[in-house]
Structure formats: structure tokens, C-alpha cells
Design a protein around this motif. Structure first.
Motif, PDB file in Angstrom:
ATOM      1  N   TRP A 141       0.840  -1.198   0.000  1.00 20.78           N
ATOM      2  CA  TRP A 141       0.000   0.000   0.000  1.00 20.78           C
ATOM      3  C   TRP A 141       0.877   1.251   0.000  1.00 20.78           C
ATOM      4  O   TRP A 141       1.898   1.314   0.685  1.00 20.78           O
ATOM      5  CB  TRP A 141      -0.882   0.050   1.249  1.00 20.78           C
ATOM      6  N   THR A 142       0.438   2.273  -0.763  1.00 20.37           N
ATOM      7  CA  THR A 142       1.088   3.587  -0.750  1.00 20.37           C
ATOM      8  C   THR A 142       0.039   4.657  -0.463  1.00 20.37           C
ATOM      9  O   THR A 142      -0.983   4.727  -1.160  1.00 20.37           O
ATOM     10  CB  THR A 142       1.774   3.890  -2.090  1.00 20.37           C
ATOM     11  N   LEU A 143       0.286   5.457   0.570  1.00 21.02           N
ATOM     12  CA  LEU A 143      -0.574   6.591   0.883  1.00 21.02           C
ATOM     13  C   LEU A 143       0.115   7.871   0.434  1.00 21.02           C
ATOM     14  O   LEU A 143       1.309   8.067   0.686  1.00 21.02           O
ATOM     15  CB  LEU A 143      -0.858   6.670   2.385  1.00 21.02           C
ATOM     16  N   THR A 144      -0.659   8.751  -0.236  1.00 21.12           N
ATOM     17  CA  THR A 144      -0.129  10.033  -0.715  1.00 21.12           C
ATOM     18  C   THR A 144      -0.928  11.159  -0.091  1.00 21.12           C
ATOM     19  O   THR A 144      -2.169  11.140  -0.125  1.00 21.12           O
ATOM     20  CB  THR A 144      -0.218  10.124  -2.244  1.00 21.12           C
ATOM     21  N   ASP A 145      -0.227  12.142   0.510  1.00 22.76           N
ATOM     22  CA  ASP A 145      -0.962  13.260   1.097  1.00 22.76           C
ATOM     23  C   ASP A 145      -1.304  14.283   0.017  1.00 22.76           C
ATOM     24  O   ASP A 145      -0.928  14.139  -1.151  1.00 22.76           O
ATOM     25  CB  ASP A 145      -0.197  13.876   2.277  1.00 22.76           C
ATOM     26  N   ARG A 146      -2.020  15.321   0.397  1.00 22.85           N
ATOM     27  CA  ARG A 146      -2.508  16.299  -0.573  1.00 22.85           C
ATOM     28  C   ARG A 146      -1.403  17.210  -1.097  1.00 22.85           C
ATOM     29  O   ARG A 146      -1.634  18.013  -2.006  1.00 22.85           O
ATOM     30  CB  ARG A 146      -3.638  17.120   0.046  1.00 22.85           C
ATOM     31  N   LEU A 147      -0.218  17.083  -0.528  1.00 29.81           N
ATOM     32  CA  LEU A 147       0.922  17.840  -1.035  1.00 29.81           C
ATOM     33  C   LEU A 147       1.803  17.008  -1.952  1.00 29.81           C
ATOM     34  O   LEU A 147       2.788  17.502  -2.489  1.00 29.81           O
ATOM     35  CB  LEU A 147       1.756  18.375   0.135  1.00 29.81           C
ATOM     36  N   GLY A 148       1.482  15.728  -2.108  1.00 31.63           N
ATOM     37  CA  GLY A 148       2.251  14.858  -2.988  1.00 31.63           C
ATOM     38  C   GLY A 148       3.263  13.990  -2.293  1.00 31.63           C
ATOM     39  O   GLY A 148       3.908  13.148  -2.924  1.00 31.63           O
ATOM     40  N   ASN A 149       3.465  14.133  -0.964  1.00 34.91           N
ATOM     41  CA  ASN A 149       4.363  13.243  -0.230  1.00 34.91           C
ATOM     42  C   ASN A 149       3.706  11.878  -0.083  1.00 34.91           C
ATOM     43  O   ASN A 149       2.490  11.778   0.104  1.00 34.91           O
ATOM     44  CB  ASN A 149       4.655  13.812   1.164  1.00 34.91           C
ATOM     45  N   ASP A 150       4.508  10.801  -0.144  1.00 31.31           N
ATOM     46  CA  ASP A 150       3.907   9.482  -0.024  1.00 31.31           C
ATOM     47  C   ASP A 150       4.696   8.594   0.927  1.00 31.31           C
ATOM     48  O   ASP A 150       5.868   8.842   1.213  1.00 31.31           O
ATOM     49  CB  ASP A 150       3.745   8.801  -1.391  1.00 31.31           C
ATOM     50  N   SER A 151       4.013   7.574   1.422  1.00 32.03           N
ATOM     51  CA  SER A 151       4.605   6.563   2.294  1.00 32.03           C
ATOM     52  C   SER A 151       4.107   5.209   1.830  1.00 32.03           C
ATOM     53  O   SER A 151       2.964   5.070   1.374  1.00 32.03           O
ATOM     54  CB  SER A 151       4.199   6.792   3.755  1.00 32.03           C
ATOM     55  N   THR A 152       4.984   4.183   1.967  1.00 35.16           N
ATOM     56  CA  THR A 152       4.642   2.841   1.513  1.00 35.16           C
ATOM     57  C   THR A 152       4.853   1.844   2.641  1.00 35.16           C
ATOM     58  O   THR A 152       5.808   1.966   3.414  1.00 35.16           O
ATOM     59  CB  THR A 152       5.506   2.447   0.305  1.00 35.16           C
ATOM     60  N   ALA A 153       3.957   0.888   2.744  1.00 30.86           N
ATOM     61  CA  ALA A 153       4.085  -0.184   3.732  1.00 30.86           C
ATOM     62  C   ALA A 153       3.623  -1.483   3.092  1.00 30.86           C
ATOM     63  O   ALA A 153       2.757  -1.494   2.197  1.00 30.86           O
ATOM     64  CB  ALA A 153       3.262   0.115   4.981  1.00 30.86           C
ATOM     65  N   LYS A 154       4.215  -2.593   3.544  1.00 32.82           N
ATOM     66  CA  LYS A 154       3.889  -3.907   2.995  1.00 32.82           C
ATOM     67  C   LYS A 154       3.304  -4.800   4.076  1.00 32.82           C
ATOM     68  O   LYS A 154       3.618  -4.667   5.263  1.00 32.82           O
ATOM     69  CB  LYS A 154       5.135  -4.561   2.393  1.00 32.82           C
ATOM     70  N   ARG A 155       2.482  -5.708   3.636  1.00 30.38           N
ATOM     71  CA  ARG A 155       1.875  -6.682   4.547  1.00 30.38           C
ATOM     72  C   ARG A 155       1.897  -8.044   3.858  1.00 30.38           C
ATOM     73  O   ARG A 155       1.458  -8.170   2.711  1.00 30.38           O
ATOM     74  CB  ARG A 155       0.431  -6.262   4.863  1.00 30.38           C
ATOM     75  N   THR A 156       2.422  -9.052   4.552  1.00 30.41           N
ATOM     76  CA  THR A 156       2.501 -10.405   4.011  1.00 30.41           C
ATOM     77  C   THR A 156       1.417 -11.268   4.627  1.00 30.41           C
ATOM     78  O   THR A 156       1.261 -11.308   5.861  1.00 30.41           O
ATOM     79  CB  THR A 156       3.876 -11.032   4.280  1.00 30.41           C
ATOM     80  N   VAL A 157       0.670 -11.950   3.780  1.00 33.16           N
ATOM     81  CA  VAL A 157      -0.365 -12.877   4.240  1.00 33.16           C
ATOM     82  C   VAL A 157      -0.087 -14.247   3.633  1.00 33.16           C
ATOM     83  O   VAL A 157       0.754 -14.395   2.734  1.00 33.16           O
ATOM     84  CB  VAL A 157      -1.769 -12.383   3.846  1.00 33.16           C
ATOM     85  N   ILE A 158      -0.781 -15.243   4.154  1.00 37.48           N
ATOM     86  CA  ILE A 158      -0.605 -16.613   3.669  1.00 37.48           C
ATOM     87  C   ILE A 158      -1.882 -17.038   2.971  1.00 37.48           C
ATOM     88  O   ILE A 158      -2.946 -17.110   3.591  1.00 37.48           O
ATOM     89  CB  ILE A 158      -0.274 -17.565   4.835  1.00 37.48           C
ATOM     90  N   VAL A 159      -1.766 -17.319   1.692  1.00 39.46           N
ATOM     91  CA  VAL A 159      -2.920 -17.768   0.912  1.00 39.46           C
ATOM     92  C   VAL A 159      -3.032 -19.281   1.043  1.00 39.46           C
ATOM     93  O   VAL A 159      -2.065 -20.018   0.830  1.00 39.46           O
ATOM     94  CB  VAL A 159      -2.781 -17.369  -0.566  1.00 39.46           C
ATOM     95  N   ASP A 160      -4.203 -19.748   1.416  1.00 41.06           N
ATOM     96  CA  ASP A 160      -4.432 -21.183   1.605  1.00 41.06           C
ATOM     97  C   ASP A 160      -5.803 -21.532   1.050  1.00 41.06           C
ATOM     98  O   ASP A 160      -6.835 -21.258   1.672  1.00 41.06           O
ATOM     99  CB  ASP A 160      -4.354 -21.530   3.096  1.00 41.06           C
ATOM    100  N   ASN A 161      -5.827 -22.103  -0.128  1.00 39.48           N
ATOM    101  CA  ASN A 161      -7.077 -22.576  -0.736  1.00 39.48           C
ATOM    102  C   ASN A 161      -7.073 -24.093  -0.901  1.00 39.48           C
ATOM    103  O   ASN A 161      -7.858 -24.644  -1.682  1.00 39.48           O
ATOM    104  CB  ASN A 161      -7.289 -21.907  -2.095  1.00 39.48           C
ATOM    105  N   THR A 162      -6.176 -24.781  -0.139  1.00 37.78           N
ATOM    106  CA  THR A 162      -6.057 -26.242  -0.218  1.00 37.78           C
ATOM    107  C   THR A 162      -6.841 -26.884   0.915  1.00 37.78           C
ATOM    108  O   THR A 162      -6.688 -26.519   2.093  1.00 37.78           O
ATOM    109  CB  THR A 162      -4.585 -26.656  -0.130  1.00 37.78           C
TER     110      THR A 162
END
Length: 483
Positions: A374-395
């Protein structure tokens, strides 16, 4: 406009005719068209013709030079009939006919020979539109059409008539005292036959000089200067109301003149701007904008500006880190804060979200680790990025009955059902179903159930169902026992 002659006379409704009644052969008599021969008519006339008929008129036609322009049914002529005159007939003679019909189709008519005036009046207005005026303004219409009968000035701001003249020398007075800004107006000119012409425009009302109403980012039309905050290299534009033309706009930072925008010179534009390189550091600065019009009036505005080069603080992302998820899509939400406000949130390989809560769906892909960015951008154009890891299990989990009476077995006393279950991400629970209903659950291996056949009748259908920790489910084949 000349008075319209005559009045509308309506006969009674048509009486029912008996089978042996004589036929109506008398046509309606039109005694007046509502006009007189030689009358001057304009582009739009409301006529009140007069007719008589012993059984009543049911239809009326308005005819100009042999062409039917309007057809009226009974009851539609209560307010008169309308005669539209094409502009191409201006300054020509024309025949206006009113034709009346009764219920049996008998008709009568009358014709008036008239002169057409289909052009609106004209005049030259002084002072011309876009002039700067103030106080009590003398407005004069010169070179006016000979048939001009009235001229009215309307103010769009109030929707009211503010000045009027009904005779030469066509002079009006408009009191603009106490007003400053742009006044949108129109003149309404009416001639003797009712033709109307309009002249639309605006005047500048200036008694106070320019007014600086605010600052904005001209390259991003949806943004204003957020709570006095800017970032990086920013182009600031001054929003200035000034009826008199501007001469120049000066930009001062912490008491030092940094830029002059020559509004009155070459390269002038609708909004004076300042390209301000704030660097990368955070802090505050005092910005002053000074605007001068060509009359020498000056306006200024001072703002304490916060220099903000930091992106939003991302406070949370769902699902939780290394959470188990299933399905073809992953619903994910990001939250954050920023003193300048958040403009958008962007999920990598998905799309932007412009309104909180910032929620999007990501493709799950294959089983295993899946990273959401995910990247969030403020109204002045500055941005920050963060990641999140999940485990996909459809078995689905693997499930086996390791010990239990076989299918078709005959059971008389309590028996055991032992189950083996495995899943890469763990088993949540195992359920025992008898005759389609869950009768027992076990959450710990080894999964063992006791079945007393006396509780379930002479025919017992046994099945085991297993769930993994994310909700995938599998079932064993059904075994049927007899008691």
C-alpha cells in the motif's frame, strides 16, 4: 407594441344530434382576426380573434401567407392564439388568416393584411461593456432604432431592474455605491410592436482595489494550500479579485522579495504564480503576497507556511501480518493520518482509492506467501509505503478414517471412530456427522469419537468432516451401518 384588437368569444358545446335531425350546413363566422389591416406585427403576437357558430367551434387554425402555423382544439384558445412570425418576413406585407371549424367540418375564415416588423431594436450602449465604473453611473443608448420604445438594465446578481428609460435621449442612471467586483448585467430593448433585443455583458465596479482571496496549486486544480502547508518545489498561485487591471504581484519570504510577477507586462497570465523551492527540510516560513493594480491600489496577504516533506503515517493494514486467507481475492484495508490530509491510497497491481476507508481487493494467486503493498499520498504529494505479508491457503485438509466399522457393517454396541487429519497450516476441528447432523466435534489429534448405535435407529449413516484454520473443508465418504 400596438394594442391587440378584439376579444375571444366562445360558443357553447356542441349539442347531441338526434337520428332524425337535419345536418348542420352553416359554417362558423370569423368576425375578427384580432388584427386590423395595415397593423404592424412583430415576431410573436398573441391574438384574440372573434367568431360565432350555432353549434360551436371545435378547431381553429392560425395561417400566415397560406401556411398553417398553429392548430388549436376547443378549450386551448382560452388565453388567445399565438402568431409566430419568421424573421425572413421582416419588412414585408403578410396575410394573417383565422380559420374556424365546427364539429362537422364546416369552416369559415377571416384575413387581415398586415406589415411585418420582425427585427428587434438596436442601440449603441455607453459606457461599453467591460468598462470599470463606480458610484452613480450615467448609461446612454445612442444610435437607437427609430421604433425603440423602452430600454431596461437588469442586474443578474439580484435579478432586478436597476435602470430604465422610455424616451429619448435614452439616458439611465445606475447607483453602484457600496459595491465592488464584477456586475453581470443585460440590457433589454423593446420596440413599439413588442420585439425584444438583448445585450449581455459585465461592468467592473471598483472602489477598493484588488483583493487577495487565497493561494492554490495551479498544476493540481483540485488542491488548495492545505492549512498553510507546502512541500518540496511548489508552484503557488495567488487568487486575486481585481476589477481594475493588475500591474504586478510581489512574493516575499521572511521579509525578502523573492519574486515579482509582472501581470501588466509580457507573459502575464490569469493567475500570478511563484515557484518556491522549499528544499527537503521541514519548518515554517512567513509568506507575504502584495498585489498592485494599475490605479495604484495595493492589497497584501500574509501567511505562516508550514513546509511539509513527510508522507502520511500508515497506522494499520488488514489482514494482519501472516494472516491466513482464502478465496480468489483478498480484501485489504489501509489506514493512515497526515496533517495535510490524505489524497489517495494505492494498492500495488490494483488501483487507487480516493475515499476512506481505503479498501481494495487484491488477486490471491497461488497458495503461499502473498505480499500486499500500500502507498498513501498526502494532498501535497508526499507518499509513504508499507507492505503486509499474508498466507494464501485454498487447499483442503487431508482426512482419513483410520479406525471404524466398515461400510455395511452391523453394529450392536458402542464403537470408536478414529480420524487422521493433516493440513499445511493446521486443523481447526473435526466433526462427526450421523444421518446428516453434527453430533460431535474434536479439536485435538488424535481425533476420536464414540458412537452408541442405539441412539440413531436401525440404519446409521456416518461421515466425518474436517476444517483447516482458514475455513477450507473436506469430507469423507459416507459409511452406512445397520443395527
Amino acid at each position: 407594441m400596438a394594442a391587440v384588437a378584439g376579444s375571444l368569444v366562445m360558443s357553447g358545446s356542441v349539442p347531441a344530434l338526434a337520428a332524425d335531425s337535419f345536418a348542420d350546413v352553416d359554417a362558423p363566422v370569423v368576425t375578427s382576426t384580432g388584427l386590423v389591416d395595415g397593423q404592424l406585427v412583430g415576431r410573436s403576437q398573441r391574438l384574440r380573434p372573434v367568431w360565432t357558430d350555432d353549434t360551436g367551434v371545435t378547431r381553429v387554425e392560425v395561417i400566415l401567407n397560406g401556411a398553417v402555423l398553429r392548430i388549436y382544439a376547443s378549450g386551448q384558445w382560452d388565453q388567445g392564439v399565438h402568431l409566430p412570425v419568421p424573421a425572413r418576413l421582416h419588412d414585408t406585407d403578410a396575410d394573417v388568416t383565422i380559420r374556424a371549424f365546427d364539429a362537422l367540418g364546416n369552416h369559415g375564415e377571416a384575413t387581415s393584411h398586415v406589415r411585418v416588423d420582425a427585427e428587434g431594436p438596436q442601440a449603441t450602449l455607453s459606457p461599453p461593456f467591460e468598462s470599470i465604473v463606480g458610484g452613480v453611473v450615467a448609461l446612454v443608448a445612442t444610435e437607437a432604432s427609430d421604433d425603440l420604445a423602452k430600454i431596461v438594465l437588469w442586474d443578474h446578481a439580484t435579478g432586478r431592474e436597476v435602470a430604465k428609460a422610455t424616451s429619448a435621449p435614452w439616458t439611465m442612471t445606475w447607483d453602484t455605491a457600496g459595491r465592488t467586483g464584477v456586475a453581470h448585467v443585460h440590457f433589454e430593448l423593446t420596440d413599439r410592436v413588442g420585439n425584444v433585443s438583448f445585450a449581455y455583458g459585465f461592468y467592473g465596479l471598483d472602489n477598493t482595489g484588488p483583493t487577495i482571496t487565497g493561494l492554490r496549486f495551479p498544476r493540481q486544480a483540485d488542491q488548495t494550500v492545505v492549512n498553510g502547508r507546502i512541500s518540496g518545489r511548489s508552484r503557488l498561485a495567488a487568487m486575486i479579485d481585481s476589477i481594475s487591471p493588475l500591474d504586478r504581484v510581489e512574493w516575499w519570504v521572511d521579509g525578502t522579495l523573492r519574486s515579482t510577477y509582472p501581470v501588466g507586462g509580457s507573459g502575464s497570465g490569469p493567475e500570478p504564480f511563484f515557484d518556491w523551492d522549499t528544499g527537503k527540510a521541514n519548518g515554517t516560513a512567513v509568506l507575504e503576497v502584495r498585489a498592485y493594480d494599475v490605479l495604484g491600489h495595493r492589497a497584501s496577504m500574509t501567511r505562516t507556511i508550514v513546509i511539509d516533506n513527510i508522507g502520511p503515517a500508515i497506522t494499520s493494514i488488514t489482514p494482519a501480518n501472516r494472516a491466513l486467507v482464502r478465496g480468489s481475492e483478498i480484501r485489504t484495508t489501509v489506514q493512515g493520518t497526515d496533517p495535510s490530509g490524505i489524497r489517495e491510497a494505492y494498492l500495488l497491481n490494483a488501483s487507487s482509492v480516493l475515499k476512506a476507508p481505503y479498501t481494495e481487493f487484491a488477486s490471491a494467486g497461488k497458495d503461499g506467501l502473498r505480499t500486499l503493498t500500500w502507498t498513501l499520498t498526502d494532498r501535497l504529494g508526499n507518499d509513504s509505503t508499507a507492505k503486509r505479508t499474508v498466507i494464501v491457503d485454498n487447499t483442503k485438509p487431508k482426512l482419513t478414517i483410520t479406525k471404524a466399522p466398515a461400510n455395511g457393517a452391523k453394529v450392536k454396541k458402542t464403537v470408536k471412530v478414529t480420524v487422521s487429519a493433516t493440513d499445511r497450516n493446521g486443523i481447526n476441528r473435526i466433526e462427526l456427522l450421523i444421518n446428516g447432523k453434527v453430533v460431535a466435534k474434536d479439536t485435538k489429534a488424535a481425533y476420536t469419537f464414540k458412537v452408541n448405535p442405539k441412539k440413531y435407529g436401525k440404519k446409521i449413516k456416518v461421515q466425518v468432516r474436517g476444517y483447516d484454520k482458514v475455513g477450507n473443508v473436506t469430507k469423507t465418504a459416507t459409511r452406512t451401518w445397520r443395527r
